[in-house]
Design a protein around this motif. Sequence first.
Motif, PDB file in Angstrom:
ATOM      1  N   GLU A 169       0.803  -1.226   0.000  1.00  0.00           N
ATOM      2  CA  GLU A 169       0.000   0.000   0.000  1.00  0.00           C
ATOM      3  C   GLU A 169       0.835   1.275   0.000  1.00  0.00           C
ATOM      4  O   GLU A 169       0.389   2.317  -0.446  1.00  0.00           O
ATOM      5  N   GLY A 170       2.036   1.189   0.556  1.00  0.00           N
ATOM      6  CA  GLY A 170       2.883   2.379   0.604  1.00  0.00           C
ATOM      7  C   GLY A 170       2.488   3.312   1.738  1.00  0.00           C
ATOM      8  O   GLY A 170       1.672   2.993   2.591  1.00  0.00           O
ATOM      9  N   TYR A 171       3.074   4.496   1.683  1.00  0.00           N
ATOM     10  CA  TYR A 171       2.963   5.479   2.764  1.00  0.00           C
ATOM     11  C   TYR A 171       1.581   6.125   2.787  1.00  0.00           C
ATOM     12  O   TYR A 171       0.985   6.406   1.757  1.00  0.00           O
ATOM     13  N   GLY A 172       1.075   6.389   3.994  1.00  0.00           N
ATOM     14  CA  GLY A 172      -0.132   7.212   4.142  1.00  0.00           C
ATOM     15  C   GLY A 172      -1.436   6.453   3.934  1.00  0.00           C
ATOM     16  O   GLY A 172      -1.480   5.229   3.911  1.00  0.00           O
ATOM     17  N   ALA A 209      13.700  21.094  -2.524  1.00  0.00           N
ATOM     18  CA  ALA A 209      14.429  20.644  -3.726  1.00  0.00           C
ATOM     19  C   ALA A 209      13.578  19.659  -4.526  1.00  0.00           C
ATOM     20  O   ALA A 209      13.539  19.710  -5.768  1.00  0.00           O
ATOM     21  N   LEU A 210      12.869  18.782  -3.819  1.00  0.00           N
ATOM     22  CA  LEU A 210      11.988  17.820  -4.516  1.00  0.00           C
ATOM     23  C   LEU A 210      10.830  18.561  -5.189  1.00  0.00           C
ATOM     24  O   LEU A 210      10.423  18.215  -6.298  1.00  0.00           O
ATOM     25  N   GLU A 211      10.329  19.572  -4.498  1.00  0.00           N
ATOM     26  CA  GLU A 211       9.226  20.364  -5.049  1.00  0.00           C
ATOM     27  C   GLU A 211       9.646  20.981  -6.396  1.00  0.00           C
ATOM     28  O   GLU A 211       8.859  21.038  -7.341  1.00  0.00           O
ATOM     29  N   ALA A 212      10.917  21.391  -6.465  1.00  0.00           N
ATOM     30  CA  ALA A 212      11.431  22.012  -7.702  1.00  0.00           C
ATOM     31  C   ALA A 212      11.581  20.989  -8.833  1.00  0.00           C
ATOM     32  O   ALA A 212      11.728  21.364 -10.000  1.00  0.00           O
ATOM     33  N   CYS A 213      11.546  19.681  -8.483  1.00  0.00           N
ATOM     34  CA  CYS A 213      11.690  18.620  -9.511  1.00  0.00           C
ATOM     35  C   CYS A 213      10.375  17.882  -9.737  1.00  0.00           C
ATOM     36  O   CYS A 213      10.365  16.783 -10.290  1.00  0.00           O
ATOM     37  N   GLN A 214       9.258  18.458  -9.283  1.00  0.00           N
ATOM     38  CA  GLN A 214       8.042  17.644  -9.235  1.00  0.00           C
ATOM     39  C   GLN A 214       7.480  17.239 -10.597  1.00  0.00           C
ATOM     40  O   GLN A 214       6.678  16.312 -10.671  1.00  0.00           O
ATOM     41  N   GLU A 215       7.956  17.873 -11.685  1.00  0.00           N
ATOM     42  CA  GLU A 215       7.466  17.437 -13.003  1.00  0.00           C
ATOM     43  C   GLU A 215       7.876  15.984 -13.295  1.00  0.00           C
ATOM     44  O   GLU A 215       7.252  15.300 -14.102  1.00  0.00           O
ATOM     45  N   HIS A 216       8.940  15.493 -12.605  1.00  0.00           N
ATOM     46  CA  HIS A 216       9.413  14.112 -12.825  1.00  0.00           C
ATOM     47  C   HIS A 216       8.867  13.138 -11.779  1.00  0.00           C
ATOM     48  O   HIS A 216       9.134  11.945 -11.857  1.00  0.00           O
ATOM     49  N   GLU A 268       5.878  11.414  -9.203  1.00  0.00           N
ATOM     50  CA  GLU A 268       4.444  11.119  -9.116  1.00  0.00           C
ATOM     51  C   GLU A 268       3.872  11.675  -7.815  1.00  0.00           C
ATOM     52  O   GLU A 268       2.884  12.374  -7.803  1.00  0.00           O
ATOM     53  N   GLN A 269       4.496  11.313  -6.661  1.00  0.00           N
ATOM     54  CA  GLN A 269       4.085  11.943  -5.409  1.00  0.00           C
ATOM     55  C   GLN A 269       5.261  11.998  -4.437  1.00  0.00           C
ATOM     56  O   GLN A 269       6.204  11.220  -4.546  1.00  0.00           O
ATOM     57  N   PHE A 270       5.197  12.972  -3.532  1.00  0.00           N
ATOM     58  CA  PHE A 270       6.257  13.082  -2.529  1.00  0.00           C
ATOM     59  C   PHE A 270       5.676  13.734  -1.280  1.00  0.00           C
ATOM     60  O   PHE A 270       4.616  14.353  -1.304  1.00  0.00           O
ATOM     61  N   GLY A 271       6.387  13.565  -0.172  1.00  0.00           N
ATOM     62  CA  GLY A 271       5.942  14.184   1.080  1.00  0.00           C
ATOM     63  C   GLY A 271       7.066  14.092   2.093  1.00  0.00           C
ATOM     64  O   GLY A 271       8.053  13.381   1.882  1.00  0.00           O
ATOM     65  N   GLY A 272       6.923  14.834   3.201  1.00  0.00           N
ATOM     66  CA  GLY A 272       7.942  14.730   4.238  1.00  0.00           C
ATOM     67  C   GLY A 272       8.294  16.053   4.860  1.00  0.00           C
ATOM     68  O   GLY A 272       7.461  16.958   4.956  1.00  0.00           O
ATOM     69  N   HIS A 273       9.563  16.179   5.260  1.00  0.00           N
ATOM     70  CA  HIS A 273      10.037  17.317   6.035  1.00  0.00           C
ATOM     71  C   HIS A 273      11.257  17.933   5.342  1.00  0.00           C
ATOM     72  O   HIS A 273      11.699  17.465   4.303  1.00  0.00           O
ATOM     73  N   LYS A 274      11.828  18.915   6.034  1.00  0.00           N
ATOM     74  CA  LYS A 274      13.013  19.610   5.518  1.00  0.00           C
ATOM     75  C   LYS A 274      14.190  18.640   5.311  1.00  0.00           C
ATOM     76  O   LYS A 274      14.922  18.729   4.332  1.00  0.00           O
ATOM     77  N   TYR A 275      14.381  17.713   6.275  1.00  0.00           N
ATOM     78  CA  TYR A 275      15.577  16.866   6.237  1.00  0.00           C
ATOM     79  C   TYR A 275      15.323  15.417   5.832  1.00  0.00           C
ATOM     80  O   TYR A 275      16.256  14.651   5.653  1.00  0.00           O
ATOM     81  N   ALA A 294      12.433  12.902   3.465  1.00  0.00           N
ATOM     82  CA  ALA A 294      11.219  12.865   2.639  1.00  0.00           C
ATOM     83  C   ALA A 294      11.162  11.534   1.909  1.00  0.00           C
ATOM     84  O   ALA A 294      12.123  10.754   1.913  1.00  0.00           O
ATOM     85  N   GLY A 295      10.012  11.266   1.288  1.00  0.00           N
ATOM     86  CA  GLY A 295       9.846  10.066   0.482  1.00  0.00           C
ATOM     87  C   GLY A 295       9.180  10.443  -0.828  1.00  0.00           C
ATOM     88  O   GLY A 295       8.480  11.456  -0.904  1.00  0.00           O
ATOM     89  N   LEU A 296       9.411   9.655  -1.871  1.00  0.00           N
ATOM     90  CA  LEU A 296       8.775   9.966  -3.151  1.00  0.00           C
ATOM     91  C   LEU A 296       8.625   8.709  -3.998  1.00  0.00           C
ATOM     92  O   LEU A 296       9.288   7.695  -3.739  1.00  0.00           O
ATOM     93  N   THR A 297       7.733   8.791  -4.974  1.00  0.00           N
ATOM     94  CA  THR A 297       7.634   7.731  -5.981  1.00  0.00           C
ATOM     95  C   THR A 297       7.647   8.387  -7.357  1.00  0.00           C
ATOM     96  O   THR A 297       7.225   9.533  -7.516  1.00  0.00           O
ATOM     97  N   LEU A 298       8.168   7.626  -8.335  1.00  0.00           N
ATOM     98  CA  LEU A 298       8.146   8.115  -9.717  1.00  0.00           C
ATOM     99  C   LEU A 298       8.138   6.927 -10.662  1.00  0.00           C
ATOM    100  O   LEU A 298       8.364   5.781 -10.251  1.00  0.00           O
ATOM    101  N   GLU A 299       7.873   7.205 -11.927  1.00  0.00           N
ATOM    102  CA  GLU A 299       7.899   6.135 -12.924  1.00  0.00           C
ATOM    103  C   GLU A 299       9.342   5.872 -13.333  1.00  0.00           C
ATOM    104  O   GLU A 299      10.148   6.802 -13.421  1.00  0.00           O
ATOM    105  N   GLU A 300       9.638   4.580 -13.587  1.00  0.00           N
ATOM    106  CA  GLU A 300      11.021   4.188 -13.869  1.00  0.00           C
ATOM    107  C   GLU A 300      11.610   4.979 -15.045  1.00  0.00           C
ATOM    108  O   GLU A 300      12.772   5.376 -15.025  1.00  0.00           O
ATOM    109  N   LYS A 301      10.791   5.260 -16.053  1.00  0.00           N
ATOM    110  CA  LYS A 301      11.297   5.973 -17.245  1.00  0.00           C
ATOM    111  C   LYS A 301      11.745   7.401 -16.900  1.00  0.00           C
ATOM    112  O   LYS A 301      12.486   8.023 -17.653  1.00  0.00           O
TER     113      LYS A 301
END
Length: 563
Positions: A117-120, A399-406, A408-415, A417-424
Motif C-alpha cells: 500500500e505504501g505510505y499514508g 528541492a523535490l518540489e522544484a523537480c516535481q514534473e518528474h 508522481e508523489q512526494f511528502g515529508g520534512h526539511k531533512y 522525505a519520500g517519493l515515488t516516480l515512474e522508472e522511465k
Amino acid sequence: MRWTLKPIPPSEKVKSLASTLKIEPILARLLVQRGIETYEEAKQFFRPSFDDLHDPFLMKDMGKAVARIESALENNENILVYGDYDVDGTTSVALMSTYLKTKHELVYSYIPDRYGEGYGVSYKGIDFASENDFTLIIALDCGVKAIEKVEYAKKLGIDFIICDHHRPGDSIPDAVAVLDPKREDCNYPFKELCGCGVGFKLIQALASKEGKTAEDLTEYLDLVATAIGADIVPINGENRALSYFGLQVINSTPRPGIQAILKQVNKTEFTITDVVFIVAPRINAAGRMKHGNYAVTLLSEQDPDLAEKYAGEINDYNLDRRETDKQITEEALQQIEALKEQNRLTTVVYHETWHKGVIGIVASRLTETYYRPTLVFTKSGDKLAASARSVKGFDVYNALEACQEHIEQFGGHKYAAGLTLEEKNYEAFKAAFDDVVSKTIDRNLLTPEVQIDAQLDLNEITPKFYRILKQFAPYGPSNMSPIFMTENLTDTGYGKCVGADQTHLRLTVKQPQTSAQFVCIGFGLGDKLELATSRKPFSAIYAIDENEWQGNVSLQLRLKDIK
C-alpha cells in the motif's frame, strides 16, 4: 569537519540571569543561547509542568473532531484507527486505540502494508473499512494530503478525522476535522508536535469533556516521548514537557511492550537518546521487515509475558534489518564508485532488489560517507520509490518540489522525505535533482559542522557544574546536548586505540597550570591517535557525560573531534 563557535550572547543578559539564578556565568550563557532569559523561562525549562501544555481546543477543528468521536461512541459505530508503519505512526495508533478502547469496544487498528500500500492513507485501507462497516476513520501521522482518498471514503459513507503534522499541500482534505498545527489557518501556539503529539492533544480534548486533565493521561506519555525522539522534532515548548514526563514514565512504569524492549539491554536509566537508539529501531523494524501491525500489537499489549514474546520477535526483525541495511549500504557505495560519482553534490542511487524497508536507513548511512543530499531508490510494484535525507541547513523537501514534473508523489520534512516516480523518469529526475541542488546549496553545507556552545577550561568542569548541566535534558533538536571546546590540551601518556577494531580513541588529558584531568573517549577517532599523543598541545570539542565503571561514576569527555 567545521568547528563553529556559537555567537556569544549579550553579557548584560548573561550576568543578569546568572545573578538571578545564582549559577555560573557559563551556564547562564548556555541558557541565553537557548532563548531563556528570565527566571520564569528558566523555571519552565528546568521544571516542566503539565500547566505548560496548551488548551487542545486552540487547534483548528478540535471541537469538530471531539463532537464526531462522541457521536460515534454514542451511536455504537465501528471506529478504525489508521496510522503509518513508522514509530510515529505505530505509537499514535497504539495511543489512540488503547485510549478509545477504555470507552468503546468497537475500535480497531489498521496499519498499511509498506510494500502493498505504501505510505499514508490507502484505497485498500478505505475498502477494508467499507467492507467491515466502519463509519469513522481516525488517521494519525498521515492524511493531510489525502484529498482524493478522503473524497473516495466520503462516497462510501465513511468520515475521516485527520491528525497530522506534515506540511499540507495547497488545499486541505474535505474531512470532518483536519488537526494539523502546520495548517496556515491554524493558530495553535506550538507548531512542532509529532503525529503522536497531535493524537495526544485529541485524547486530551476528549478527556477534558469528562473533567480530566493532561496529567490524568500520564500513562500514555511513554508512547509520546518515544515518537518525539524517533521523529526528531524540536524538544522545546510543548515537546519538552511531553518528553520530560514521558521519560519519567519510561523509567518508572512503562507499558509492558516498552518495558519488554528495555529489558533486552543492560541499562537502568533511559534518556531520549536511548529511546532513539534502543526502542525506536526495534519498533521501526516491524514495519520495515514484516508489518507495522506487529509494533502496534506489542505497544498495546497489557500482558507482560505476551509483551516479552512479541518483543523477542521484533528484536529478531531488527537483527535482520541490521544485516540487510549493512549489505545494501555496501552495494550503494560500490555503485557510487563504479559510476565515478564521488565528487557530485548529490547522491542518487538505485537498485531494483534493494529492500524498501531499509532505504531510509541506507540514505542516512550514505550521508555519513558523502555528506550531501541523498536519495536511495528501489522498485516498488511498477514504480520506483525513494527515501531522501539531507544535510544540516538544506531543505530537501523544497528541492523535490522544484523537480516535481518528474515525480508522481512526494511528502515529508526539511531533512527527510519520500517519493515515488515512474522508472522511465529516473534519469531525468536524477539530473534535475543534481541541478537544483548545485544551483541552490551553499557549498559550506557540504562539510559537516559542529556548533560549539562555549569554550571551557578543564578546571571549570566540576560536579556542581555537571549537576546543573544534566538538568538541560531531555536533549534533541533546538536543545542539543551542549558541545564545549578546550584548547591547549596534552595527553598524560596513556592515549591508545580501543574497541574490537581499534577505531576508538581513549585519552586522559590535562591543561598547563591546572590539576584537573579527564578521561576522554572518541568514537571513530582512532585515526587521531598520533595527533593526540605527539606531546604537542591540541584543541578538542566534546560533550560531558558520566562513565560508570565497577560501581564508580566519574565525569568524562565524549570527544567529537580534535585539532
